[in-house]
Design a protein around this motif. Structure first.
Motif, mmCIF file in Angstrom:
data_model
loop_
_atom_site.group_PDB
_atom_site.id
_atom_site.type_symbol
_atom_site.label_atom_id
_atom_site.label_comp_id
_atom_site.label_asym_id
_atom_site.label_seq_id
_atom_site.Cartn_x
_atom_site.Cartn_y
_atom_site.Cartn_z
ATOM 1 N N LEU A 197 0.799 -1.217 0.000
ATOM 2 C CA LEU A 197 0.000 0.000 0.000
ATOM 3 C C LEU A 197 0.835 1.271 0.000
ATOM 4 O O LEU A 197 0.299 2.348 -0.080
ATOM 5 C CB LEU A 197 -0.876 0.025 1.261
ATOM 6 C CG LEU A 197 -2.054 -0.913 1.268
ATOM 7 C CD1 LEU A 197 -2.656 -0.965 2.659
ATOM 8 C CD2 LEU A 197 -3.105 -0.481 0.282
ATOM 9 N N PHE A 198 2.145 1.138 0.133
ATOM 10 C CA PHE A 198 2.905 2.368 0.314
ATOM 11 C C PHE A 198 2.896 3.189 -0.974
ATOM 12 O O PHE A 198 2.869 2.662 -2.071
ATOM 13 C CB PHE A 198 4.333 2.107 0.796
ATOM 14 C CG PHE A 198 5.174 1.239 -0.084
ATOM 15 C CD1 PHE A 198 5.995 1.784 -1.042
ATOM 16 C CD2 PHE A 198 5.147 -0.139 0.082
ATOM 17 C CE1 PHE A 198 6.784 0.977 -1.829
ATOM 18 C CE2 PHE A 198 5.933 -0.950 -0.708
ATOM 19 C CZ PHE A 198 6.754 -0.402 -1.668
ATOM 20 N N SER A 199 2.893 4.517 -0.790
ATOM 21 C CA SER A 199 2.566 5.346 -1.939
ATOM 22 C C SER A 199 3.774 6.052 -2.536
ATOM 23 O O SER A 199 3.620 6.948 -3.323
ATOM 24 C CB SER A 199 1.513 6.374 -1.533
ATOM 25 O OG SER A 199 1.840 6.966 -0.335
ATOM 26 N N GLU A 200 4.986 5.691 -2.141
ATOM 27 C CA GLU A 200 6.095 6.395 -2.740
ATOM 28 C C GLU A 200 6.749 5.483 -3.771
ATOM 29 O O GLU A 200 7.148 4.386 -3.464
ATOM 30 C CB GLU A 200 7.095 6.840 -1.675
ATOM 31 C CG GLU A 200 7.132 5.943 -0.466
ATOM 32 C CD GLU A 200 8.493 5.440 -0.196
ATOM 33 O OE1 GLU A 200 9.346 6.273 0.077
ATOM 34 O OE2 GLU A 200 8.720 4.219 -0.261
ATOM 35 N N ASN B 170 8.259 -4.716 4.913
ATOM 36 C CA ASN B 170 7.242 -3.727 4.558
ATOM 37 C C ASN B 170 6.109 -3.832 5.570
ATOM 38 O O ASN B 170 5.469 -4.871 5.679
ATOM 39 C CB ASN B 170 6.747 -4.050 3.147
ATOM 40 C CG ASN B 170 5.668 -3.101 2.694
ATOM 41 O OD1 ASN B 170 5.227 -2.219 3.449
ATOM 42 N ND2 ASN B 170 5.236 -3.278 1.461
ATOM 43 N N ILE B 171 5.852 -2.755 6.296
ATOM 44 C CA ILE B 171 4.831 -2.793 7.347
ATOM 45 C C ILE B 171 3.445 -3.110 6.768
ATOM 46 O O ILE B 171 2.568 -3.594 7.490
ATOM 47 C CB ILE B 171 4.822 -1.473 8.161
ATOM 48 C CG1 ILE B 171 3.882 -1.536 9.369
ATOM 49 C CG2 ILE B 171 4.465 -0.279 7.294
ATOM 50 C CD1 ILE B 171 4.272 -2.488 10.442
ATOM 51 N N SER C 222 -1.372 8.199 2.434
ATOM 52 C CA SER C 222 -2.710 8.795 2.417
ATOM 53 C C SER C 222 -3.434 8.440 3.718
ATOM 54 O O SER C 222 -2.987 7.561 4.474
ATOM 55 C CB SER C 222 -3.514 8.244 1.231
ATOM 56 O OG SER C 222 -3.820 6.883 1.487
ATOM 57 N N LEU C 223 -4.574 9.083 3.957
ATOM 58 C CA LEU C 223 -5.295 8.807 5.201
ATOM 59 C C LEU C 223 -5.739 7.342 5.281
ATOM 60 O O LEU C 223 -5.606 6.708 6.327
ATOM 61 C CB LEU C 223 -6.503 9.745 5.337
ATOM 62 C CG LEU C 223 -7.292 9.600 6.641
ATOM 63 C CD1 LEU C 223 -6.413 9.848 7.864
ATOM 64 C CD2 LEU C 223 -8.487 10.563 6.666
ATOM 65 N N ASN C 224 -6.229 6.806 4.179
ATOM 66 C CA ASN C 224 -6.648 5.393 4.200
ATOM 67 C C ASN C 224 -5.482 4.483 4.536
ATOM 68 O O ASN C 224 -5.609 3.528 5.306
ATOM 69 C CB ASN C 224 -7.224 4.974 2.838
ATOM 70 C CG ASN C 224 -8.705 5.270 2.791
ATOM 71 O OD1 ASN C 224 -9.335 5.449 3.835
ATOM 72 N ND2 ASN C 224 -9.242 5.346 1.584
ATOM 73 N N GLU C 225 -4.334 4.774 3.931
ATOM 74 C CA GLU C 225 -3.134 3.974 4.215
ATOM 75 C C GLU C 225 -2.711 4.147 5.673
ATOM 76 O O GLU C 225 -2.313 3.183 6.335
ATOM 77 C CB GLU C 225 -2.001 4.394 3.275
ATOM 78 C CG GLU C 225 -2.261 4.023 1.823
ATOM 79 C CD GLU C 225 -1.314 4.713 0.849
ATOM 80 O OE1 GLU C 225 -1.081 4.169 -0.230
ATOM 81 O OE2 GLU C 225 -0.817 5.811 1.166
ATOM 82 N N LEU D 192 -2.133 1.447 8.525
ATOM 83 C CA LEU D 192 -0.875 1.436 9.278
ATOM 84 C C LEU D 192 -1.152 1.408 10.781
ATOM 85 O O LEU D 192 -0.559 0.613 11.527
ATOM 86 C CB LEU D 192 -0.074 2.682 8.878
ATOM 87 C CG LEU D 192 1.211 3.003 9.607
ATOM 88 C CD1 LEU D 192 2.192 1.843 9.512
ATOM 89 C CD2 LEU D 192 1.839 4.269 9.007
ATOM 90 N N ALA D 193 -2.075 2.266 11.234
ATOM 91 C CA ALA D 193 -2.383 2.319 12.666
ATOM 92 C C ALA D 193 -2.907 0.954 13.145
ATOM 93 O O ALA D 193 -2.536 0.494 14.232
ATOM 94 C CB ALA D 193 -3.412 3.416 12.932
#
Ligand SMILES: C[S@@+](CC[C@H](N)C(=O)[O-])C[C@H]1O[C@@H](n2cnc3c(N)ncnc32)[C@H](O)[C@@H]1O
Length: 303
Positions: A9-12, A156-157, A198-201, A205-206
């Motif tokens: 899901l990471f966005s970079e 990768n978390i 992003s907020l969804n990501e 993560l949380a």
């Protein structure tokens, strides 16, 4: 055990290593190396005073060529941000009484070294990063490859937490480095990390962090990141098709309240927004950022 290859899901994605950007500081002299970083490099790493600046700059450029994060280009890793956290003094006795800490997205692992130098037992410390090259650079930066007892792993978390890593290039059987830590951590430090997503990501993560922490009151998430007085999604610096979410105190609370309800857990959040040079307009005003940008320091306590 699942063997699916979910997309991370990471966005970079990528990002140019061009140094002609506002978040790569070109003119660096000794004054840019903070006193605590200088002390750590002299006393913990044994680097002579006049060799510190060229050593640090050489390591920065090696890290920059791996991925051009502003915290690398701007030498923010020399802040040793964990020692500036308002709860820092409470961490050392907790770690000395066998509690455990994960530095998530630890990069060079500078905050792990700062904790060890302050008296935390290294065997209670874990550092995780997507990129194993950063762990190796950390040993080179701090010259402690043969003596540091902390555990570093690359993972990768967002990967499948049941045991397999979601690297599309592997065969699906690599153990995810986070799996053995599930429910065993007391403290997670996540600096310049949530703000990559992003907020969804960040919600996903949380939830991952909640699963890694001990299911007990007092479990703690701390760190600092880019925030903004007006919370919202911003275009990602390295991938225009993605966004990264900047929080303020209200949105941070809303997020932890929402993931708390989803996971049947309760959390108390503390947030400070500070105007700090290098955390605002220099980040790239040409991309419409700057106004309202703040450094956000946070703590999230399990109730
Ligand atoms: C902006 S740097 C922050 C480094 C350090 N925490 C600091 O404050 O200086 C973010 C770090 O997170 C790592 N990272 C990015 N995405 C990750 C992921 N999905 N799982 C684990 N680490 C990740 C990067 O490789 C990088 O070292």
């Amino acid at each position: 055990m699942s063997h699916t290859h979910e997309r991370p899901l990471f966005s970079e994605f990528g990002g140019s290593s061009d140094k002609n950007v506002p978040w790569y500081t070109r003119d660096v002299d000794d004054s840019k190396i903070s006193k605590p970083a200088r002390e750590l490099l002299q006393t913990y790493s044994g680097i002579p005073a006049d060799e510190i600046l060229p050593h640090v700059l050489a390591m920065r450029d090696r890290a920059w060529s791996i991925h051009p994060y502003p915290c690398i280009g701007r030498l923010r890793f020399l802040d040793l941000s964990i020692i500036q956290h308002p709860l820092f003094q409470t961490l050392i006795p907790r770690l000395q009484s066998s509690q455990t800490l994960l530095d998530l997205g630890c990069c060079f692992g500078q905050d792990i070294r700062a904790l060890v130098a302050a008296g935390a037992p290294a065997q209670n410390l874990y550092g995780a990063d997507l990129r194993p090259e950063y762990t190796q650079l950390g040993y080179d930066l701090f010259k402690d490859r043969d003596r540091l007892q902390a555990t570093f792993f690359s993972a990768n978390i967002f990967a499948d937490q049941e045991g397999t890593d979601a690297d599309p290039d592997d065969d699906g059987k690599t153990e995810n480095g986070f799996a053995p830590l599930r429910g065993k951590l007391d403290i997670i430090h996540a600096a310049s990390f949530f703000h990559l997503f992003s907020l969804n990501e960040q919600r996903a993560l949380a939830r991952r962090l909640i699963a890694l922490l001990r299911p007990l009151p007092g479990s703690l998430v701390i760190g600092r990141q880019a925030g903004n007085v007006v919370a919202g999604e911003m275009p990602s610096r390295s991938d225009p098709s993605k966004t990264t979410f900047r929080h303020n105190g209200d949105s941070w609370w809303d997020m932890w309240d929402a993931v708390g309800r989803e996971t049947g857990t309760e959390w108390r959040t503390e947030v400070g927004l500070k105007e700090v040079e290098g955390w605002s307009s220099g980040m790239g005003t040409e991309e419409g950022r700057g106004e309202g940008d703040r450094m956000m320091v946070f703590a999230v306590h399990r109730l």
